[in-house]
Structures are given as C-alpha cells and as structure tokens.
Design a protein around this motif. Structure first.
Motif, PDB file in Angstrom:
ATOM      1  N   ILE A  23       0.797  -1.218   0.000  1.00 13.19           N
ATOM      2  CA  ILE A  23       0.000   0.000   0.000  1.00 13.19           C
ATOM      3  C   ILE A  23       0.836   1.278   0.000  1.00 13.19           C
ATOM      4  O   ILE A  23       0.434   2.289  -0.576  1.00 13.19           O
ATOM      5  CB  ILE A  23      -1.009  -0.013   1.170  1.00 13.19           C
ATOM      6  CG1 ILE A  23      -2.093   1.051   0.937  1.00 13.19           C
ATOM      7  CG2 ILE A  23      -0.311   0.156   2.512  1.00 13.19           C
ATOM      8  CD1 ILE A  23      -3.342   0.882   1.744  1.00 13.19           C
ATOM      9  N   ASP A  24       2.000   1.265   0.602  1.00 13.52           N
ATOM     10  CA  ASP A  24       2.810   2.475   0.637  1.00 13.52           C
ATOM     11  C   ASP A  24       3.951   2.455  -0.380  1.00 13.52           C
ATOM     12  O   ASP A  24       4.841   3.305  -0.335  1.00 13.52           O
ATOM     13  CB  ASP A  24       3.354   2.714   2.045  1.00 13.52           C
ATOM     14  CG  ASP A  24       2.262   3.182   3.003  1.00 13.52           C
ATOM     15  OD1 ASP A  24       1.504   4.100   2.623  1.00 13.52           O
ATOM     16  OD2 ASP A  24       2.150   2.615   4.102  1.00 13.52           O
ATOM     17  N   GLN A  25       3.893   1.502  -1.296  1.00 14.85           N
ATOM     18  CA  GLN A  25       4.906   1.426  -2.348  1.00 14.85           C
ATOM     19  C   GLN A  25       4.624   2.496  -3.409  1.00 14.85           C
ATOM     20  O   GLN A  25       3.474   2.726  -3.782  1.00 14.85           O
ATOM     21  CB  GLN A  25       4.873   0.044  -3.005  1.00 14.85           C
ATOM     22  CG  GLN A  25       6.137  -0.348  -3.733  1.00 14.85           C
ATOM     23  CD  GLN A  25       7.231  -0.798  -2.770  1.00 14.85           C
ATOM     24  OE1 GLN A  25       7.006  -0.915  -1.582  1.00 14.85           O
ATOM     25  NE2 GLN A  25       8.421  -1.023  -3.305  1.00 14.85           N
ATOM     26  N   PRO A  26       5.662   3.167  -3.903  1.00 13.73           N
ATOM     27  CA  PRO A  26       5.455   4.163  -4.964  1.00 13.73           C
ATOM     28  C   PRO A  26       4.876   3.529  -6.221  1.00 13.73           C
ATOM     29  O   PRO A  26       5.244   2.400  -6.586  1.00 13.73           O
ATOM     30  CB  PRO A  26       6.870   4.702  -5.223  1.00 13.73           C
ATOM     31  CG  PRO A  26       7.628   4.414  -3.973  1.00 13.73           C
ATOM     32  CD  PRO A  26       7.060   3.122  -3.447  1.00 13.73           C
ATOM     33  N   VAL A  27       3.993   4.243  -6.880  1.00 10.63           N
ATOM     34  CA  VAL A  27       3.391   3.749  -8.119  1.00 10.63           C
ATOM     35  C   VAL A  27       4.463   3.483  -9.170  1.00 10.63           C
ATOM     36  O   VAL A  27       4.372   2.533  -9.951  1.00 10.63           O
ATOM     37  CB  VAL A  27       2.348   4.764  -8.647  1.00 10.63           C
ATOM     38  CG1 VAL A  27       1.791   4.333  -9.991  1.00 10.63           C
ATOM     39  CG2 VAL A  27       1.225   4.931  -7.637  1.00 10.63           C
ATOM     40  N   HIS A  28       5.514   4.280  -9.184  1.00 13.00           N
ATOM     41  CA  HIS A  28       6.589   4.103 -10.164  1.00 13.00           C
ATOM     42  C   HIS A  28       7.271   2.745 -10.045  1.00 13.00           C
ATOM     43  O   HIS A  28       7.898   2.280 -10.998  1.00 13.00           O
ATOM     44  CB  HIS A  28       7.625   5.223 -10.019  1.00 13.00           C
ATOM     45  CG  HIS A  28       7.296   6.430 -10.829  1.00 13.00           C
ATOM     46  ND1 HIS A  28       7.932   7.639 -10.660  1.00 13.00           N
ATOM     47  CD2 HIS A  28       6.400   6.626 -11.828  1.00 13.00           C
ATOM     48  CE1 HIS A  28       7.436   8.523 -11.511  1.00 13.00           C
ATOM     49  NE2 HIS A  28       6.505   7.923 -12.227  1.00 13.00           N
ATOM     50  N   ASP A  29       7.142   2.066  -8.902  1.00 19.96           N
ATOM     51  CA  ASP A  29       7.734   0.741  -8.743  1.00 19.96           C
ATOM     52  C   ASP A  29       6.955  -0.319  -9.503  1.00 19.96           C
ATOM     53  O   ASP A  29       7.448  -1.433  -9.702  1.00 19.96           O
ATOM     54  CB  ASP A  29       7.788   0.346  -7.259  1.00 19.96           C
ATOM     55  CG  ASP A  29       8.833   1.125  -6.492  1.00 19.96           C
ATOM     56  OD1 ASP A  29       9.564   1.926  -7.109  1.00 19.96           O
ATOM     57  OD2 ASP A  29       8.922   0.944  -5.266  1.00 19.96           O
ATOM     58  N   TYR A  30       5.733   0.019  -9.931  1.00 22.83           N
ATOM     59  CA  TYR A  30       4.871  -0.965 -10.582  1.00 22.83           C
ATOM     60  C   TYR A  30       4.625  -0.696 -12.065  1.00 22.83           C
ATOM     61  O   TYR A  30       4.232  -1.601 -12.796  1.00 22.83           O
ATOM     62  CB  TYR A  30       3.508  -1.018  -9.874  1.00 22.83           C
ATOM     63  CG  TYR A  30       3.591  -1.466  -8.440  1.00 22.83           C
ATOM     64  CD1 TYR A  30       3.762  -2.799  -8.109  1.00 22.83           C
ATOM     65  CD2 TYR A  30       3.485  -0.547  -7.392  1.00 22.83           C
ATOM     66  CE1 TYR A  30       3.825  -3.219  -6.786  1.00 22.83           C
ATOM     67  CE2 TYR A  30       3.549  -0.953  -6.072  1.00 22.83           C
ATOM     68  CZ  TYR A  30       3.724  -2.285  -5.777  1.00 22.83           C
ATOM     69  OH  TYR A  30       3.790  -2.679  -4.465  1.00 22.83           O
ATOM     70  N   VAL A  31       4.794   0.529 -12.496  1.00 22.66           N
ATOM     71  CA  VAL A  31       4.461   0.863 -13.882  1.00 22.66           C
ATOM     72  C   VAL A  31       5.726   0.970 -14.723  1.00 22.66           C
ATOM     73  O   VAL A  31       6.791   1.373 -14.246  1.00 22.66           O
ATOM     74  CB  VAL A  31       3.673   2.191 -13.963  1.00 22.66           C
ATOM     75  CG1 VAL A  31       2.337   2.056 -13.247  1.00 22.66           C
ATOM     76  CG2 VAL A  31       4.457   3.358 -13.379  1.00 22.66           C
ATOM     77  N   LYS A  32       5.591   0.571 -15.983  1.00 23.08           N
ATOM     78  CA  LYS A  32       6.736   0.581 -16.891  1.00 23.08           C
ATOM     79  C   LYS A  32       7.053   2.002 -17.356  1.00 23.08           C
ATOM     80  O   LYS A  32       8.201   2.384 -17.490  1.00 23.08           O
ATOM     81  CB  LYS A  32       6.440  -0.314 -18.100  1.00 23.08           C
ATOM     82  CG  LYS A  32       6.255  -1.793 -17.740  1.00 23.08           C
ATOM     83  CD  LYS A  32       5.863  -2.618 -18.955  1.00 23.08           C
ATOM     84  CE  LYS A  32       5.637  -4.081 -18.579  1.00 23.08           C
ATOM     85  NZ  LYS A  32       5.196  -4.889 -19.743  1.00 23.08           N
ATOM     86  N   VAL A  33       6.008   2.774 -17.612  1.00 23.18           N
ATOM     87  CA  VAL A  33       6.203   4.143 -18.080  1.00 23.18           C
ATOM     88  C   VAL A  33       6.284   5.062 -16.878  1.00 23.18           C
ATOM     89  O   VAL A  33       5.333   5.176 -16.096  1.00 23.18           O
ATOM     90  CB  VAL A  33       5.057   4.588 -19.015  1.00 23.18           C
ATOM     91  CG1 VAL A  33       5.285   6.009 -19.483  1.00 23.18           C
ATOM     92  CG2 VAL A  33       4.947   3.642 -20.201  1.00 23.18           C
ATOM     93  N   LYS A  34       7.434   5.704 -16.686  1.00 28.86           N
ATOM     94  CA  LYS A  34       7.651   6.539 -15.502  1.00 28.86           C
ATOM     95  C   LYS A  34       7.150   7.958 -15.742  1.00 28.86           C
ATOM     96  O   LYS A  34       7.909   8.910 -15.894  1.00 28.86           O
ATOM     97  CB  LYS A  34       9.148   6.560 -15.143  1.00 28.86           C
ATOM     98  CG  LYS A  34       9.782   5.180 -14.995  1.00 28.86           C
ATOM     99  CD  LYS A  34       9.142   4.374 -13.861  1.00 28.86           C
ATOM    100  CE  LYS A  34       9.860   3.039 -13.673  1.00 28.86           C
ATOM    101  NZ  LYS A  34       9.247   2.199 -12.637  1.00 28.86           N
ATOM    102  N   ASP A  35       5.838   8.113 -15.783  1.00 21.14           N
ATOM    103  CA  ASP A  35       5.246   9.433 -15.971  1.00 21.14           C
ATOM    104  C   ASP A  35       5.570  10.299 -14.760  1.00 21.14           C
ATOM    105  O   ASP A  35       5.262   9.919 -13.624  1.00 21.14           O
ATOM    106  CB  ASP A  35       3.735   9.297 -16.141  1.00 21.14           C
ATOM    107  CG  ASP A  35       3.056  10.578 -16.588  1.00 21.14           C
ATOM    108  OD1 ASP A  35       3.538  11.662 -16.190  1.00 21.14           O
ATOM    109  OD2 ASP A  35       2.059  10.498 -17.320  1.00 21.14           O
TER     110      ASP A  35
END
Length: 324
Positions: A76-88
C-alpha cells in the motif's frame, strides 16, 4: 424510507427507482417504482431491473485491489513508479495508498494528466486513481476485472443480474439526462470492468453489500477471505489529512467521525461504509446495526447544485435514524 425515495425521484425527474434494505442478513424492505425510461411503452421497474451503477462500480474494482494487497502483489505504501513501466513524472511521490483514497493529487484535463497538489496533502475525487489501479491489477493477475470477479464471486453465488454490459437487454434501465432527450443506454464495447457499463439489480447490489458485511462469508462458505474484505473497507487515507475531508478504504467512503465534506451522514455510526454513483445508486453498510441499504435511480447528476452533500448525507442519516 419509501416516500423519501419517491420524493427524490420526483424532484430529480428520475424515471425509475428502487429501494432494498437488509437487516441481519434478511430482506426487510423491497420497493420498485417508475419505468426504465420516459419512452412510450417503457418497462416498469421490477426485481430483475438492472441499473447502471456508475461510480458505485468502484467498490468492485476496489475489492480486486484488496485481493492484490492480500496476495502481496501490491504494497500500500509502495510508490506507483515501482509498478508501472512508463515513468510518468506526474506520478512522482504517489503511492498505492494515494491512488486508493483520492489523495494522489493528479488532475485530468483536455491535455492530459497534471499535478494538482502534493500527494497525501489534500483530497480530490476523480477517476485517475481508479483507472490506474484497475489496469495495474489486471496486468498483475493476467485477467480482466470482470472475469476475476465472475470466477471468484458471481459464479459461485449464482448472481446473474450483475455484469459489465455490451449489448442491450430488456432488463437494463436506461440513463436519463433531460426528460425531452433520448435516454442513454449506458453500454460500452469493452466488458473488462474498467468502463462505466456495470449494471446490477437492487437485490444483487444489496447482496454485494451483505457479502462485505459478513466478511466474505455466505452461509458456511468463505467466498472472499476475511482479510480481503477488511482491506477493502478499512480506512487507508493518510492520517495527516484535514479533519473536514472524507476518509476512504478501497474507494469506499468509510465513517470514523462525522466529517464536513464526507458523503456519509453524521448520524451514521463509526465503521460504516458507503459508495454511490452519479445517477443515484447508493449502497450503505452499517455493521453496528447489521444493515445493508440500497437505493437506485437512473438520472444523471441526480444530486445537482452546491448543496449536493446534504442530499447525499440525508439517505444514510435516515437509514441510521430508523435503526435507533
């Protein structure tokens, strides 16, 4: 409750409505009124009528996200960037918690996504968090939201009045804009669960609430792990948020103390949770009183105007007051 529901239908010019209330796992009130649209020959609203539940669908997406948290696919507190391929860059500093609770601070305009406020420091309702998490969990499980829920829940419970619809059917209630306009069908070509084409009968929406109230158990069968339901319906909003702002679980609005900008009424006890849609469907779960209350309408922007929160709170307050 019935006169109030009918009065709101008249005030908002909704062609049809329904009310379904369960107490201690049993149906105590079931009421249907009006028609599927204002068109000549439109079908009367009845127990099998299925309303487009609009944003109340987020409770279904939220449960799949809760499964992903339970299974360890998301933290739950993991950054979204750790999961998505495109680093918007707009997702910089945004966590899964922020996406779940409308505290991500990302706005959406004609030219795309933009940063509205620092993640975790404010609250703003939009679909960015919902859409991002919906696509993320589908990628993680390798299945669509609709097939995930169909296999794990709907088929097991033999629910046939719940689903993302792509084709018209006599059971589907139309969506009303203005009375003199052609009603909308609410359908979409995609049935993966990411679109706003989830149609549910009043009774199966109430059973959905009852499944949560009973911590995923139906009779002697544990359909959903208890901890998954707890993850879906417990508050995940950052503690530092202003007191006046709503608290959310997995998209559900969750009551702890009365909050000025919450959509749950002040009379509703702590531990209750609610979710609703723009056309008026609402599901309210009050564990303290073992109550599930569902109302259905089919009018877009069913609660318009600057005083809309008063109307949203009034339903839950009336249900809670009837229990005391």
């Amino acid at each position: 409750m019935i006169p109030w529901v009918e009065d709101i239908a008249r005030k908002n010019d909704s062609s049809g409505h329904a009310l379904y209330i369960m107490k201690d796992g049993k149906t105590v009130l079931e009421h249907y009124g009006g028609y599927h649209s204002f068109e000549p020959g439109a079908q009367k609203v009845n127990p099998t009528s299925r309303f487009n539940i609009a944003s109340a669908r987020k409770s279904y997406i939220g449960l799949m996200v809760a499964y992903a948290l339970y299974d360890g696919l998301l933290k739950i507190d993991q950054p979204v960037h750790d999961y998505v391929k495109v680093k918007d860059p707009v997702f910089r500093g945004v966590s899964i918690r922020h996406l779940l609770t409308h505290t991500h601070g990302i706005g959406e305009g004609d030219s795309g996504l933009y940063t509205e406020f620092t993640p975790g420091e404010n609250w703003s309702y939009n679909n960015v968090g919902v859409d991002t998490l919906a696509h993320l969990v589908m990628e993680m499980y390798g299945v669509t939201i609709s097939s995930f829920l169909q296999g794990r829940i709907f088929n097991q419970l033999e629910w046939v009045e719940t689903g993302w619809m792509t084709e018209t059917s006599h059971e589907l209630v139309k969506i009303i804009g203005n009375r003199d306009e052609k009603p909308m069908d609410g359908l979409h070509p995609d049935s993966d669960g990411t679109r706003k084409n989830l149609f549910v009968s009043a009774r199966e929406l109430a059973w959905w609430g009852q499944l949560h109230l009973d911590k995923g158990k139906v009779g002697n069968r544990q359909i959903v792990p208890e901890e998954v339901v707890n993850l879906a319906t417990s508050i995940h909003t950052p503690e530092s948020l202003l007191d006046e702002l709503p608290r959310n679980g997995a998209f559900w609005y969750v009551q702890d103390i009365p909050r000025m900008k919450s959509e749950i009424g002040d009379a509703v006890p702590a531990g209750s949770y609610q979710i609703l849609g723009v056309t008026g469907p609402t599901i309210l779960v009050i564990p303290k009183y073992q109550i599930v209350a569902v109302k259905m309408y089919n009018k877009r922007y069913n609660y318009g105007g600057a005083d809309y929160l008063r109307y949203l709170k009034e339903f839950s307050n009336r249900v809670a007051d009837a229990c005391t």
